[in-house]
Design an enzyme around this catalytic site. Structure first.
Site, PDB file in Angstrom:
ATOM      1  CE  LYS A  22      -1.813   1.597   4.015  1.00 51.52           C
ATOM      2  NZ  LYS A  22      -1.614   3.012   4.350  1.00 51.52           N
ATOM      3  CG  ASN A  23       2.030   2.783   3.552  1.00 50.45           C
ATOM      4  OD1 ASN A  23       0.920   3.157   3.186  1.00 50.45           O
ATOM      5  ND2 ASN A  23       2.317   2.510   4.813  1.00 50.45           N
ATOM      6  CB  CYS A 118      -5.884  10.634  11.154  1.00 51.75           C
ATOM      7  SG  CYS A 118      -4.246   9.993  11.443  1.00 51.75           S
ATOM      8  NE  ARG A 123      -0.340  10.414   9.984  1.00 53.17           N
ATOM      9  CZ  ARG A 123      -0.690   9.409   9.225  1.00 53.17           C
ATOM     10  NH1 ARG A 123      -1.882   8.914   9.292  1.00 53.17           N
ATOM     11  NH2 ARG A 123       0.162   8.903   8.364  1.00 53.17           N
ATOM     12  CG  ASP A 314       2.437   1.368   9.751  1.00 51.42           C
ATOM     13  OD1 ASP A 314       1.990   2.289  10.464  1.00 51.42           O
ATOM     14  OD2 ASP A 314       2.847   1.541   8.591  1.00 51.42           O
ATOM     15  NE  ARG A 406      -8.031   4.548   4.705  1.00 47.89           N
ATOM     16  CZ  ARG A 406      -7.614   5.703   5.188  1.00 47.89           C
ATOM     17  NH1 ARG A 406      -8.228   6.220   6.228  1.00 47.89           N
ATOM     18  NH2 ARG A 406      -6.607   6.337   4.648  1.00 47.89           N
TER      19      ARG A 406
END
Ligand code: EPU
Length: 426
Positions: A22-23, A118, A123, A314, A406
Site C-alpha cells: 500500500k505505502n 487522524c 500529523r 504500523d 483501506r
C-alpha cells in the site's frame, strides 16, 4: 455498515501470498504525474486507499485505467488540467497530499487541503512545506488550503536544487521532496531522510522514468534534477506490514503457515523480536518464510517503535495482541505517533490487561482472550482486533471494518483460506 464476525480458536495452516505494498503503491501512483507519457503499474493492491488515490488523479484530469483482475493500473498524466487536491479527498486519505511534490515540480503550482489529525495522531505537514520552500517555492495558507507555487520572477520556472535537512526522517516529507526534486534544476540533497524500503521502491520507480537519484535507503538521498521524465512499466514491491500481520496471526494460532513474498530482510528488527519471543520462524529463501506456532513457550519482551530500520509503528498494535497472551510483563513504547493506543481499551474488553502510561503500554499477559464486540479505530488497530478475535475463545464482532479495507487486500478471504472462521456481514 459491514462488520467481521469471527469464531475464534481455529488453527491456521497453509500458504498465504502477500499483495503489493500500500505505502509504495500510493506514492508511485502520485509520482506518475511527473511523466510526460503513460505509466503502467503492476502488482497494485486492490484496496480502498488505492481507489482514493486513483480518484485524486482522475480529479486532476489524468486518464486512469484500472484492471482489477490483473492488478494493473495505467496512468496517462498528459491530460492533467487541475492542480488541486480537494478537502473531500484529502479528508478521506491523508496520503492524497503526496501529489503536491509532483504537481509543484511539473506545473509550478499546487493547492492542497491541509489534512488535519487522524485517529493515530496530529500529523502535520510542516516538513513537506519547508522542503518545498527550500527548493525555491513560496506558499500561503488560506481557508484550510495551502497554495504553493514557483515564483517565476524570483526562481524561474523550475524548482532549484539545494540541501534540505529534515528535523525528523518523515516518510511522507522525504517522498514529497524527492519527487519534487526530480524535475528541479541542479542537485538536491536530503539529509536525515527516511530509509524505508518503500522509499527505495519510489526512487527505483523514478529512476526507471529517467530520474537520477542515489542513496535512497540511506540517510542521505541525492537527486540530480532532469528536464523531463517518461512513463514506465513497474512492479510494486510486496507489503511488509501485511506480511508482518500474517506472521503474527500464524504465531498466535497457526500450525504451519508459509508466507509467500514476505521479503523478511525488509523487516529484520521485527523478525529478531519474534525470535526473542520464541516464535519459530524459518527463512525458506529471501522472499518466503515459514512459521510454526508454539504459544506455550513464548516469553515477554519490550518493543520500541522507531523510523526504519527500527521496529515499525504500523506493527505495534498487531504485536501487542500477541504479547497480550504471553505470560509475564511486556512494555511497548510508541515513539512515532502520539495517539496509537486507541485499540487498547477494545483489547482490554476482550480480557487483555494493558495499562497506558504516557506513550508506553504495559502489558500483563493473560492465558486467553475472550470474544467480544469491538471497534476498529484505524487500519492497523482494526487488523489487530481481527487477530485478537482469531485467538480468542468464542465469537468476536469487529465493526467499522472500512478502516481494514483501506489497506488489506482480501483480508478475510486470505484468513479463511488458512482455516480461520471469519465472515463479513452487513
Ligand atoms: N511529521 C511532522 N511533520 C511533517 C511530517 C511528519 O511532524 O511534516 C510527524 C508526524 O506527525 C508523525 C511522524 O512525523 O508523528 C511520522 O510521520 P511520517 O511523515 O513519517 O509518516 P507518513 O508519511 O504520514 C507513513 C505511512 C504510515 C506509517 C508512517 C510511519 C503512508 C501512506 N503512510 O505515514 O502508514 O505509519 O509512515 O512509518 O505511507 C499505515 O499504513 O497504517 C500507516 C499509518
Amino acid at each position: 455498515m459491514e462488520k467481521f464476525v469471527i469464531n475464534g480458536g481455529k488453527t491456521l495452516s497453509g500458504k498465504v501470498k502477500i499483495s503489493g505494498a500500500k505505502n509504495s503503491a500510493l506514492k508511485l501512483i502520485a509520482a506518475s504525474i511527473l511523466a510526460d507519457s503513460k505509466t503502467t503499474l503492476r502488482n497494485v493492491p486492490q484496496i480502498e486507499d488505492v481507489s482514493i488515490m486513483v480518484e485524486v488523479l482522475k480529479n486532476l484530469g489524468a486518464r486512469v485505467n484500472v484492471d482489477r483482475e490483473n492488478k494493473v493500473i495505467e496512468i496517462n498524466p498528459e491530460s492533467i488540467s487541475s492542480y488541486e487536491a480537494p478537502y473531500e479527498l484529502v479528508r478521506k486519505m491523508r496520503a492524497s497530499i503526496l501529489v503536491a511534490g509532483p504537481l509543484l515540480s511539473k506545473f509550478g503550482k499546487v493547492k492542497i487541503a491541509i489534512p488535519g489529525g487522524c485517529n493515530i495522531g496530529s500529523r502535520q505537514i510542516d516538513l513537506h512545506l519547508k522542503g518545498f520552500k527550500d527548493l525555491g517555492a513560496e506558499y500561503s495558507v488560506e481557508h484550510g488550503y495551502v497554495n504553493c507555487y514557483i515564483n517565476s520572477s524570483r526562481a524561474g520556472t523550475r524548482l532549484c536544487g539545494t540541501i534540505i535537512n529534515l528535523d525528523f526522517p518523515s516518510r511522507g516529507a522525504s517522498e514529497n521532496i524527492m519527487m519534487a526534486a526530480t524535475l528541479a534544476e541542479g542537485k538536491t540533497i536530503i539529509n536525515n531522510a527516511a530509509r524505508e524500503p518503500e522509499i527505495v521502491d519510489l526512487a527505483c520507480f523514478l529512476n526507471s522514468m529517467g530520474a537520477n537519484i542515489h542513496g535512497a535507503g540511506t540517510r542521505r538521498i541525492t537527486i540530480n534534477g532532469v528536464k523531463n521524465l517518461k512513463g514506465t512499466d513497474y512492479e510494486i514491491m510486496p507489503d511488509s506490514i501485511e506480511a508482518g500481520t500474517f506472521i503474527i496471526a500464524a504465531a498466535l494460532c497457526g500450525d504451519k503457515v508459509e508466507i509467500e513474498d514476505a521479503r523478511w530482510k525488509n523487516l529484520e528488527v521485527f523478525y529478531f523480536k519474534l525470535k526473542e519471543i520464541g516464535v519459530d520462524i524459518s527463512v525458506i529463501d529471501e522472499n518466503n518464510v515459514r512459521i510454526e506456532s508454539s504459544p506455550g513457550t513464548y516469553k515477554p519482551t519490550n518493543i520500541n517503535t522507531l523510523p526504519y530500520p527500527g521496529f515499525p509503528t504500523d506493527l505495534q498494535p498487531i504485536i501487542a495482541v500477541l504479547l497480550s497472551v504471553v505470560p509475564g510483563t511486556s512494555v511497548v513504547t510508541e515513539n512515532v505517533f502520539e495517539n496509537r493506543f486507541m485499540y487498547v481499551d477494545e483489547l482490554n474488553r476482550m480480557g487483555a490487561i494493558i495499562k497506558i502510561d504516557g506513550h508506553r503500554a504495559v502489558i500483563r499477559g493473560v492465558e486467553k482472550l475472550s470474544g467480544a464486540p469491538v471497534r476498529s479505530f484505524d487500519l492497523r488497530a482494526g487488523a489487530a482486533m481481527v487477530l485478537a478475535g482469531l485467538a480468542a475463545e468464542g465469537e468476536t464482532e469487529v465493526s467499522d471494518i472500512y478502516h481494514i479495507k483501506r489497506g488489506y487486500e482480501n483480508f478475510e478471504e486470505k484468513l479463511s483460506l488458512l482455516g480461520a472462521d471469519i465472515r463479513r456481514v452487513e
